[in-house]
Design a protein around this motif. Sequence first.
Motif, PDB file in Angstrom:
ATOM      1  N   ASP A   1       0.854  -1.180   0.000  1.00 46.64           N
ATOM      2  CA  ASP A   1       0.000   0.000   0.000  1.00 46.64           C
ATOM      3  C   ASP A   1       0.897   1.239   0.000  1.00 46.64           C
ATOM      4  O   ASP A   1       1.595   1.500   0.986  1.00 46.64           O
ATOM      5  N   PRO A   2       0.911   2.026  -1.079  1.00 47.92           N
ATOM      6  CA  PRO A   2       1.864   3.140  -1.161  1.00 47.92           C
ATOM      7  C   PRO A   2       1.621   4.249  -0.146  1.00 47.92           C
ATOM      8  O   PRO A   2       2.563   4.975   0.207  1.00 47.92           O
ATOM      9  N   PHE A   3       0.397   4.397   0.336  1.00 48.86           N
ATOM     10  CA  PHE A   3       0.104   5.441   1.325  1.00 48.86           C
ATOM     11  C   PHE A   3       0.415   4.964   2.739  1.00 48.86           C
ATOM     12  O   PHE A   3       1.128   5.637   3.485  1.00 48.86           O
ATOM     13  N   ARG A   4      -0.087   3.813   3.099  1.00 48.99           N
ATOM     14  CA  ARG A   4       0.084   3.313   4.473  1.00 48.99           C
ATOM     15  C   ARG A   4       1.478   2.755   4.725  1.00 48.99           C
ATOM     16  O   ARG A   4       1.907   2.644   5.876  1.00 48.99           O
ATOM     17  N   GLU A   5       2.181   2.381   3.660  1.00 48.63           N
ATOM     18  CA  GLU A   5       3.542   1.856   3.810  1.00 48.63           C
ATOM     19  C   GLU A   5       4.538   2.769   3.088  1.00 48.63           C
ATOM     20  O   GLU A   5       5.444   2.306   2.405  1.00 48.63           O
ATOM     21  N   PHE A   6       4.365   4.047   3.264  1.00 54.27           N
ATOM     22  CA  PHE A   6       5.136   5.045   2.515  1.00 54.27           C
ATOM     23  C   PHE A   6       6.646   4.834   2.659  1.00 54.27           C
ATOM     24  O   PHE A   6       7.395   4.923   1.683  1.00 54.27           O
ATOM     25  N   ASP A   7       7.105   4.554   3.864  1.00 54.52           N
ATOM     26  CA  ASP A   7       8.549   4.400   4.100  1.00 54.52           C
ATOM     27  C   ASP A   7       9.141   3.227   3.334  1.00 54.52           C
ATOM     28  O   ASP A   7      10.328   3.239   2.989  1.00 54.52           O
ATOM     29  N   PHE A   8       8.328   2.206   3.061  1.00 57.18           N
ATOM     30  CA  PHE A   8       8.809   1.047   2.310  1.00 57.18           C
ATOM     31  C   PHE A   8       9.319   1.452   0.937  1.00 57.18           C
ATOM     32  O   PHE A   8      10.223   0.806   0.379  1.00 57.18           O
ATOM     33  N   PHE A   9       8.762   2.535   0.380  1.00 52.94           N
ATOM     34  CA  PHE A   9       9.061   2.910  -1.001  1.00 52.94           C
ATOM     35  C   PHE A   9      10.257   3.859  -1.141  1.00 52.94           C
ATOM     36  O   PHE A   9      10.534   4.329  -2.242  1.00 52.94           O
ATOM     37  N   ARG A  10      10.966   4.113  -0.061  1.00 58.69           N
ATOM     38  CA  ARG A  10      12.161   4.958  -0.164  1.00 58.69           C
ATOM     39  C   ARG A  10      13.158   4.303  -1.124  1.00 58.69           C
ATOM     40  O   ARG A  10      13.597   3.178  -0.918  1.00 58.69           O
ATOM     41  N   GLY A  11      13.474   5.010  -2.208  1.00 57.43           N
ATOM     42  CA  GLY A  11      14.420   4.495  -3.185  1.00 57.43           C
ATOM     43  C   GLY A  11      13.820   3.555  -4.207  1.00 57.43           C
ATOM     44  O   GLY A  11      14.520   3.127  -5.135  1.00 57.43           O
ATOM     45  N   LYS A  12      12.532   3.227  -4.069  1.00 56.90           N
ATOM     46  CA  LYS A  12      11.904   2.289  -5.007  1.00 56.90           C
ATOM     47  C   LYS A  12      11.128   2.999  -6.119  1.00 56.90           C
ATOM     48  O   LYS A  12      10.791   2.377  -7.129  1.00 56.90           O
ATOM     49  N   ILE A  13      10.817   4.284  -5.914  1.00 52.84           N
ATOM     50  CA  ILE A  13      10.094   5.062  -6.908  1.00 52.84           C
ATOM     51  C   ILE A  13      10.890   6.325  -7.223  1.00 52.84           C
ATOM     52  O   ILE A  13      11.283   7.065  -6.319  1.00 52.84           O
ATOM     53  N   GLY A  14      11.128   6.556  -8.519  1.00 51.47           N
ATOM     54  CA  GLY A  14      11.756   7.792  -8.969  1.00 51.47           C
ATOM     55  C   GLY A  14      10.707   8.644  -9.675  1.00 51.47           C
ATOM     56  O   GLY A  14       9.888   8.115 -10.432  1.00 51.47           O
ATOM     57  N   ILE A  15      10.709   9.953  -9.403  1.00 58.23           N
ATOM     58  CA  ILE A  15       9.688  10.831  -9.963  1.00 58.23           C
ATOM     59  C   ILE A  15      10.343  11.944 -10.770  1.00 58.23           C
ATOM     60  O   ILE A  15      11.308  12.564 -10.333  1.00 58.23           O
ATOM     61  N   VAL A  16       9.790  12.180 -11.966  1.00 59.74           N
ATOM     62  CA  VAL A  16      10.213  13.298 -12.806  1.00 59.74           C
ATOM     63  C   VAL A  16       8.987  14.185 -12.998  1.00 59.74           C
ATOM     64  O   VAL A  16       7.973  13.742 -13.544  1.00 59.74           O
ATOM     65  N   PHE A  17       9.084  15.435 -12.540  1.00 62.58           N
ATOM     66  CA  PHE A  17       7.940  16.333 -12.551  1.00 62.58           C
ATOM     67  C   PHE A  17       7.914  17.208 -13.803  1.00 62.58           C
ATOM     68  O   PHE A  17       8.856  17.222 -14.598  1.00 62.58           O
ATOM     69  N   GLN A  18       6.827  17.975 -13.922  1.00 58.74           N
ATOM     70  CA  GLN A  18       6.664  18.868 -15.074  1.00 58.74           C
ATOM     71  C   GLN A  18       7.767  19.916 -15.108  1.00 58.74           C
ATOM     72  O   GLN A  18       8.311  20.227 -16.161  1.00 58.74           O
ATOM     73  N   ASN A  19       8.080  20.487 -13.960  1.00 62.05           N
ATOM     74  CA  ASN A  19       9.266  21.340 -13.893  1.00 62.05           C
ATOM     75  C   ASN A  19      10.367  20.561 -13.185  1.00 62.05           C
ATOM     76  O   ASN A  19      10.100  19.582 -12.486  1.00 62.05           O
ATOM     77  N   ASP A  20      11.595  20.978 -13.379  1.00 58.54           N
ATOM     78  CA  ASP A  20      12.723  20.140 -12.947  1.00 58.54           C
ATOM     79  C   ASP A  20      12.864  20.018 -11.433  1.00 58.54           C
ATOM     80  O   ASP A  20      13.435  19.061 -10.938  1.00 58.54           O
ATOM     81  N   ARG A  21      12.366  21.006 -10.696  1.00 56.20           N
ATOM     82  CA  ARG A  21      12.430  21.003  -9.230  1.00 56.20           C
ATOM     83  C   ARG A  21      13.845  20.810  -8.702  1.00 56.20           C
ATOM     84  O   ARG A  21      14.067  20.134  -7.683  1.00 56.20           O
ATOM     85  N   LEU A  22      14.811  21.382  -9.415  1.00 58.18           N
ATOM     86  CA  LEU A  22      16.186  21.354  -8.921  1.00 58.18           C
ATOM     87  C   LEU A  22      16.358  22.396  -7.822  1.00 58.18           C
ATOM     88  O   LEU A  22      15.707  23.443  -7.833  1.00 58.18           O
ATOM     89  N   MET A  23      17.254  22.122  -6.902  1.00 61.10           N
ATOM     90  CA  MET A  23      17.565  23.090  -5.855  1.00 61.10           C
ATOM     91  C   MET A  23      18.572  24.079  -6.406  1.00 61.10           C
ATOM     92  O   MET A  23      19.691  23.690  -6.790  1.00 61.10           O
ATOM     93  N   PRO A  24      18.218  25.371  -6.477  1.00 62.03           N
ATOM     94  CA  PRO A  24      19.071  26.356  -7.151  1.00 62.03           C
ATOM     95  C   PRO A  24      20.421  26.567  -6.480  1.00 62.03           C
ATOM     96  O   PRO A  24      21.358  27.046  -7.125  1.00 62.03           O
ATOM     97  N   TRP A  25      20.529  26.226  -5.206  1.00 65.17           N
ATOM     98  CA  TRP A  25      21.785  26.429  -4.491  1.00 65.17           C
ATOM     99  C   TRP A  25      22.714  25.210  -4.579  1.00 65.17           C
ATOM    100  O   TRP A  25      23.811  25.223  -4.033  1.00 65.17           O
ATOM    101  N   ARG A  26      22.276  24.182  -5.298  1.00 69.26           N
ATOM    102  CA  ARG A  26      23.100  22.986  -5.462  1.00 69.26           C
ATOM    103  C   ARG A  26      23.499  22.848  -6.923  1.00 69.26           C
ATOM    104  O   ARG A  26      22.705  23.108  -7.829  1.00 69.26           O
TER     105      ARG A  26
END
Length: 255
Positions: free
Chosen positions: A75-100
């Motif tokens: 369950d992706p909502f109730r077991e959210f921590d299980f999915f750390r590193g298992k799902i990669g997301i690419v958004f509409q904008n790049d969402r890069l951190m400007p200071w990095r």
Amino acid sequence: MAADPVIRFTDVSKTFRRPDGRGDFVAVDKLSFEVGKGEIVAVLGKTGCGKSTMFNIVSGLIEPTSGEARVVGHDPFREFDFFRGKIGIVFQNDRLMPWRSALDNVRLGLQILDRDARETEETARAWLKRLGLSGHENDYPHALSGGMRQRVSIARAFAVDPEILLCDEPFSALDEMTARDLRAEFVRLVRQNNKTAVFITHQIGEAMEIGDRVMVFHRPARIAYEARLAGGTNRTKVHDEIMRVLSVEQMPEHA
């Protein structure tokens, strides 16, 4: 239907409270589908048809009101921590951190996962190289073009070696030539690394370039049309059918 799907929705519905407090509206309505391992599924539909709500349920950001959503059997909502590193997301904008820098943006997910510092550096550099960004490791986002920033975003998603890639119209803000190149690159990387991907778009051509299968949503999110794009598929016929399905949808008043 896959014997052991990576993603499975069974009669999933999602209802939201209207912002003005005047009742509820249904964003997803008894949606059922499966995505098999190694498959790229393009989800197509008009703005407001519930694509992003479905996306947020898969990624564990919201919980269904009813029905069952399972991702790799969990369950992706109730077991959210299980999915750390298992799902990669690419958004509409790049969402890069400007200071990095580009390198540090790609390293971010690996650092969150507490990976070894040397491994993190090597992995981030390798993915930037694969995305054609050698020599730009130390550039900051403001010094990169839109296409280059989105390449950094893709590198960041792949760097954690996720099982699943979720993409929410990642190339819609780019010029068509850049977007076309990135679509081809994205598909190649998914294939080479045996990933599973769900790709949201509102462009028919993009859906047919990206997907092994195209699902067309009507509002509230439900499958109005579905087609597999195997080698012998009559793509002109599929394109025309998608056009027909989209043209007959009657969009309800804005919720």
